[in-house]
Design an enzyme around this catalytic site. Structure first.
Site, PDB file in Angstrom:
ATOM      1  N   ALA A   1       0.822  -1.211   0.000  1.00 48.42           N
ATOM      2  CA  ALA A   1       0.000   0.000   0.000  1.00 48.42           C
ATOM      3  C   ALA A   1       0.857   1.262   0.000  1.00 48.42           C
ATOM      4  CB  ALA A   1      -0.938  -0.007   1.197  1.00 48.42           C
TER       5      ALA A   1
ATOM      6  N   ASP B   1       3.995   1.690  -0.981  1.00 49.90           N
ATOM      7  CA  ASP B   1       4.724   1.858  -2.239  1.00 49.90           C
ATOM      8  C   ASP B   1       3.790   2.289  -3.365  1.00 49.90           C
ATOM      9  OD1 ASP B   1       7.118   1.108  -1.039  1.00 49.90           O
ATOM     10  OD2 ASP B   1       6.770  -1.014  -1.436  1.00 49.90           O
TER      11      ASP B   1
END
Length: 295
Positions: free
Chosen positions: A241, A243
């Protein structure tokens, strides 16, 4: 173009009802291998969100390295600067529980051999609109890439993960730092998003602290503060999430979005990713992000 100087790992993911405590053995539901690494994840997220992306890093001369290269290329990422070195590719051992939470052990492998940007890397950085950095490569290499970006006038977005002390020489080059709430606390030594933001802004011009389901808090030295709520979704796997958020945020900033619009774009991308399993496999396309924003 967005350049990403960072790590490429093969994620070895075990799904369990509840993560084991020290000394405990649990039985998992399932196991899978998924291309990942914070650098590669951010590169794929940015490419799927609509940017031209170059990935700068290293993989080993094993099967995982070949698979990572192919995955990046298939996502539309330029891998001409992705080095192959003797030895194993980096891996991340990830345990995902039934609530979607995760714990991760990273073994650097080829990532640990990167001592700084190559000549080709420097050319790619200089041609970029934004450089994305994380801390899964050796600190000296990250600092060298950041300094190269500064010389070329390229803004640096830093994800300070895994959290560790950050030299002033690095932060002096950073346009925007994007920690999660735990990383912000570890870096600043203070708890609470607002207090951590105050501490971060003593060292950088702009910061975004991601707060999971509570959204994302933006701050800048002129005194601007903005909390953008996260989409309400049923999370099944939060592995990538952060990244996904950073990759999408870099795209929005490179396209000239305003602060709130960029944060909503990044939050929509992250909200889509947590509804799917895996790291690189969970990242949404530009069309999916825009469809979510238009609902």
């Amino acid at each position: 173009m967005i350049s990403v100087f960072g790590s490429a790992n093969m994620d070895l993911v075990a799904y369990v009802p509840e993560a084991p405590r020290r000394g405990e053995t649990v039985t998992g539901h399932r196991f899978r291998t998924v291309p990942g690494g914070k650098g590669a994840n951010q590169a794929i997220a940015a490419a799927r969100a609509g940017a031209d992306v170059a990935f700068l890093g290293a993989v080993g001369d094993d099967g995982f390295g070949a698979e990572l290269r192919a995955t990046l290329s298939e996502a539309g990422v330029d891998v001409r600067c992705l080095r192959q070195v003797p030895g194993p590719t980096g891996i991340a051992h990830i345990v995902v529980d039934d609530t979607g939470g995760n714990s991760i052990i990273v073994v650097p492998g080829a990532n640990g051999t990167v001592t700084g940007p190559s000549g080709d890397d420097l050319a790619a950085i200089a041609a970029s609109q934004v450089l994305l950095l994380q801390l899964e490569l050796p600190m000296a290499a990250v600092m060298a890439a950041a300094q190269a970006a500064r010389v070329s006038g390229v803004p640096v977005i830093l994800t300070p993960a895994p959290a560790q002390p950050l030299p002033d020489e690095l932060l002096d080059t950073v346009a925007l730092i994007v920690p999660n709430e735990h990383e912000a606390a570890a870096i600043t030594g203070v708890t609470g998003a607002e207090a951590a933001m105050d501490a971060l802004l003593e060292r950088v011009e702009e910061a975004v602290i991601t707060l999971g389901s509570a959204g994302a808090l933006y701050g800048s030295r002129p005194g601007e503060r903005l909390l953008v709520p996260a989409p309400k979704v049923n999370a099944v796997d939060t592995t990538a999430a952060g990244d996904t958020f950073v990759g999408a945020l870099a795209v929005a900033r490179s396209e000239g979005y305003g602060v709130e619009e960029a944060l909503r774009f990044a939050s929509a991308a992250a909200g889509l990713s947590v509804q799917r399993e895996g790291a690189s496999t969970s990242m949404p396309t530009r069309l999916e992000i825009e469809a979510t924003l238009s609902d």
